[in-house]
Enzyme design. Structure first.
Site, PDB file in Angstrom:
ATOM      1  N   GLY A 201      60.400 -92.248 -65.691  1.00  0.00           N
ATOM      2  CA  GLY A 201      61.404 -91.690 -64.783  1.00  0.00           C
ATOM      3  C   GLY A 201      62.588 -92.623 -64.625  1.00  0.00           C
ATOM      4  O   GLY A 201      62.445 -93.732 -64.120  1.00  0.00           O
TER       5      GLY A 201
ATOM      6  N   GLU B 172      74.992 -77.769 -47.359  1.00  0.00           N
ATOM      7  CA  GLU B 172      76.102 -78.118 -48.255  1.00  0.00           C
ATOM      8  C   GLU B 172      76.465 -76.935 -49.155  1.00  0.00           C
ATOM      9  O   GLU B 172      77.642 -76.630 -49.352  1.00  0.00           O
ATOM     10  CB  GLU B 172      75.724 -79.362 -49.077  1.00  0.00           C
ATOM     11  CG  GLU B 172      75.774 -80.629 -48.229  1.00  0.00           C
ATOM     12  CD  GLU B 172      75.017 -81.822 -48.810  1.00  0.00           C
ATOM     13  OE1 GLU B 172      75.097 -82.900 -48.209  1.00  0.00           O
ATOM     14  OE2 GLU B 172      74.339 -81.678 -49.844  1.00  0.00           O
TER      15      GLU B 172
ATOM     16  N   ASP C 274      60.239 -90.170 -54.797  1.00  0.00           N
ATOM     17  CA  ASP C 274      59.809 -88.857 -54.293  1.00  0.00           C
ATOM     18  C   ASP C 274      58.383 -88.490 -54.676  1.00  0.00           C
ATOM     19  O   ASP C 274      57.816 -87.558 -54.107  1.00  0.00           O
ATOM     20  CB  ASP C 274      60.740 -87.764 -54.836  1.00  0.00           C
ATOM     21  CG  ASP C 274      62.053 -87.715 -54.088  1.00  0.00           C
ATOM     22  OD1 ASP C 274      62.270 -88.583 -53.223  1.00  0.00           O
ATOM     23  OD2 ASP C 274      62.880 -86.826 -54.379  1.00  0.00           O
TER      24      ASP C 274
END
Ligand SMILES: Cc1cc2nc3c(=O)[nH]c(=O)nc-3n(C[C@H](O)[C@H](O)[C@H](O)COP(=O)(O)OP(=O)(O)OC[C@H]3O[C@@H](n4cnc5c(N)ncnc54)[C@H](O)[C@@H]3O)c2cc1C
Length: 427
Positions: free
Chosen positions: A13, A173, A302
């Site tokens: 990652g 947003e 995460d």
């Protein structure tokens, strides 16, 4: 830079956590491999701007290979991990290849979660990748194009209805920017429709929007959305989602464009190791961020459930992933140097920010709370600062100044070959 020895650290990652770990290990005596299934690092906080035609994709993503270019002991590999052979100390790839490691860092992030309704995904795409941003941009812009052709008033209204599910920062947003796009940017570009008649509906199951912020900032954000013409429906869980629209609270809302901003689930890293996980699938890590039972494997960002003490967990945001990446690099270094382990990871909260269109934002730095234009400038400066590279910072700042002063968004291209089925199903 110190000479590398044989100790091989593999980082799966190249997001915020993985890249930060790689950078902090690169100065030490390690051989580092960053494996990612994409060739780019993505600045997810500005992804909604690519999805709403404000920024170009290349302004928010950079090749991982070029970001690690100057670290001679770091190798970048393009490939998708599908598992870990912990006994054999190797990462397994989808094509059957293996990458051996001495120490492994899993930083594979998260993906959308539809709370058991995966069948909603084709109708309500989420925002996580550049491809998602392109899909969403195509759907938003195509809806206006189709409405321009449409002679049936009811269907035109459906085409001009945008439903956003989930009122966290991303939902807010998206809603604010779509409203500005309809009410300002596109206003003079169509001849048969008045884009200002577009409805933008933000649906939230909880009692208020932006629940991670204090009640007064959340209330301010709701007012700012209302000023932009966004309808906010709190306390409504969506019970159905189809190509025709969404059902909520006994009502059906016809909408051609539905966007999902309601939930995330961790990558399958915990499954790879059969490690303990929380309800979101995040690996429950030890205080030094290693995976219990696997001292040579760390999980960060995460995909990790990190305790912040008093029953709280570290939030799934970019600064947390970076802090964890930096911390783990430190743990690996002191282990190699034979020094005592560092103190357990402690998260430092640098603040919480969210923007509502191009003129308002809310900022909570703990010691000070801001809202309105000053908050928007704080938000803007912070995001430009965290972008990678001078060219991108200048390009994004220029794009924002342009949008701010003219209301025009330049990245309004409909690309991709997928045909969006936005017309109503035949009855
Ligand atoms: C739309 C959106 C808006 C956001 N806005 C904000 C914000 O304003 N502020 C903020 O702080 N945070 C924000 N976040 C959250 C923030 O982006 C994440 O918390 C952060 O990216 C987590 O970093 P990470 O390193 O754990 O994962 P990521 O940055 O997601 O990186 C994971 C990497 O792993 C790779 N990967 C995944 N699976 C595999 C596999 N099997 N094999 C190989 N590679 C793999 C991926 O390609 C990716 O490059 C936002 C997130 C999203 C989606």
């Amino acid at each position: 830079m110190a000479a590398s020895d044989d100790h091989h650290v593999v980082i799966v990652g190249g997001g915020f956590g993985g890249l930060e770990a790689a950078r902090h290990l690169a100065a030490g005596p390690f051989r580092i491999t960053v494996l990612d299934r994409r060739n780019h690092h993505l600045f997810q906080p500005l992804l909604y701007q690519a999805a709403t035609a404000s920024l170009a994709l290349s302004e928010i993503a950079w090749p991982i290979r070029s970001l690690l270019r100057r670290y001679r002991n770091a190798t970048t590999l393009l490939g998708a991990a599908t598992g870990v052979d912990a006994a054999g100390k190797a990462v397994l790839l989808e094509d059957g290849r293996r990458v051996s490691y001495d120490t492994l860092i899993l930083a594979t992030g998260a993906r959308h979660a539809y709370f058991g309704h995966d069948e909603w995904e084709p109708h309500a795409p989420g925002l996580k990748t550049l491809e998602d941003a392109t899909t969403i941009r195509r759907r938003i812009l195509s809806a206006f194009e189709r409405a321009e052709w449409q002679t049936n008033a009811e269907e035109r209204r459906r085409l001009l209805t945008f439903a956003i599910i989930g009122a966290g920062p991303t939902g807010v947003e998206l809603a604010g920017t779509i409203a500005e796009l309809a009410h300002e940017t596109l206003r003079r570009d169509f001849r048969h429709i008045d884009t200002r008649e577009a409805r933008v509906v933000l649906v939230e199951a909880g009692p208020r929007i932006l629940s991670a912020f204090t009640e007064d900032l959340s209330a301010y954000a709701e007012q700012a959305l209302a000023r932009l013409g966004v309808e906010v429906r709190t306390g409504h869980a969506v019970s159905e989602c189809s190509a025709d629209g969404i059902a909520l609270g006994g009502e059906f809302l016809p909408a051609a464009t539905i966007l999902w901003a309601a939930g995330v689930a961790a990558s399958p890293a915990a499954e790879w190791l059969q490690a303990p996980a929380d309800r979101a699938g995040r690996v429950i890590v030890a205080p030094d961020l290693s995976v219990p039972g696997f001292p040579d494997i760390f999980a960060i960002g995460d995909t990790a459930h990190v305790s912040a003490g008093e029953g709280r967990t570290v939030p799934g945001i970019a600064p947390a992933a970076k802090q964890e990446g930096r911390y783990v690099a430190g743990v690996i270094r002191v282990r190699r140097e034979g020094k005592p382990p560092p103190k357990p990871f402690a998260y430092r909260n640098d603040g919480n920010l969210a923007t509502i269109g191009k003129r308002a934002a809310i900022v909570d730095l703990g010691w000070i709370k801001l809202k309105g234009r000053l908050a928007w400038w704080t938000w803007g400066i912070a995001h430009v600062y965290f972008l990678i590279g001078l060219r991108n910072r200048l390009a994004v700042a220029l794009s924002w100044l342009w949008i701010y002063s003219t209301g025009q968004r330049s990245a309004r291209l409909i690309t991709g070959t997928g045909v969006e089925r936005q017309e109503r199903r035949p009855q």
